[in-house]
Design a protein around this motif. Structure first.
Motif, short mmCIF file in Angstrom:
data_model
loop_
_atom_site.label_atom_id
_atom_site.label_comp_id
_atom_site.label_asym_id
_atom_site.label_seq_id
_atom_site.Cartn_x
_atom_site.Cartn_y
_atom_site.Cartn_z
N PHE A 102 0.84 -1.20 0.00
CA PHE A 102 0.00 0.00 0.00
C PHE A 102 0.88 1.25 0.00
O PHE A 102 0.63 2.20 -0.73
CB PHE A 102 -0.92 -0.01 1.23
N ALA A 103 1.95 1.23 0.79
CA ALA A 103 2.83 2.40 0.90
C ALA A 103 3.60 2.67 -0.39
O ALA A 103 3.86 3.82 -0.72
CB ALA A 103 3.80 2.22 2.07
N THR A 104 3.96 1.63 -1.15
CA THR A 104 4.67 1.88 -2.42
C THR A 104 3.69 2.31 -3.50
O THR A 104 4.09 2.94 -4.47
CB THR A 104 5.44 0.63 -2.91
N ASP A 120 4.84 7.42 -0.45
CA ASP A 120 6.15 7.77 -1.00
C ASP A 120 7.23 6.75 -0.67
O ASP A 120 8.41 7.00 -0.85
CB ASP A 120 6.58 9.15 -0.48
N THR A 121 6.83 5.59 -0.18
CA THR A 121 7.80 4.55 0.14
C THR A 121 8.40 4.01 -1.15
O THR A 121 7.67 3.71 -2.10
CB THR A 121 7.12 3.41 0.93
N PRO A 122 9.73 3.90 -1.21
CA PRO A 122 10.36 3.36 -2.42
C PRO A 122 9.88 1.94 -2.70
O PRO A 122 9.68 1.15 -1.78
CB PRO A 122 11.85 3.38 -2.09
#
Length: 149
Positions: A34-36, A40-42
């Motif tokens: 979800f974060a990628t 902005d998670t790589p």
């Protein structure tokens, strides 16, 4: 001709994690989350992969269309920006913006733009996307030594 990829997901949507793989091996258990996808998670996400597919497909289609008309590009460089946004309760890919830098000898800009617009409309990835597709062109006619115009 079939091309295959697969996804594995474990956990809930917000805290879970997944892996993407492709038969070619380009992706092998490549992590995504979800974060990628929404943060902005790589890491990769489906929209980034669609953007890569669209840029690659369009550029190859353009090279082929130019060849059919007797032209060969010195360089075609395309970036694609895929936009995802809210659509009611869910999300929707609303657009794919292609940005092309082209160096092609012996072709006028009007002819080139017509060929590029046709390639944009008819590359297989453009045809599968149910989104607005735009094309921005930065065209430069290549000049070869000894060429007369």
């Amino acid at each position: 001709m079939d091309r295959k990829a697969s996804a594995l997901w474990e956990g809930d949507i917000k805290n879970g994690r997944g892996q993407l793989s492709s038969d070619s091996g380009v992706l092998k258990n490549h992590p995504y989350s979800f974060a990628t996808r929404f943060g902005d998670t790589p890491g990769t996400n489906p929209e980034e992969l669609i953007a890569a597919a669209h840029a690659g497909c369009f550029t190859m289609a353009l090279a082929g269309a130019l060849g059919k008309k007797g032209f060969t590009a010195d360089k075609l460089e395309t970036s694609a920006t895929v936009t995802i946004g809210k659509d009611g309760e869910g999300f929707k890919i609303g657009s794919s913006r292609l940005k092309l830098r082209a160096q092609v000898p012996d072709i006028d800009e009007k002819t080139f733009r017509a060929i590029a617009e046709d390639a944009k409309a008819n590359c297989p990835v453009s045809k599968v996307l149910n989104a607005e597709i735009s094309l921005e062109i930065d065209f430069h006619q290549s000049i070869h030594a000894g060429a007369s115009h």
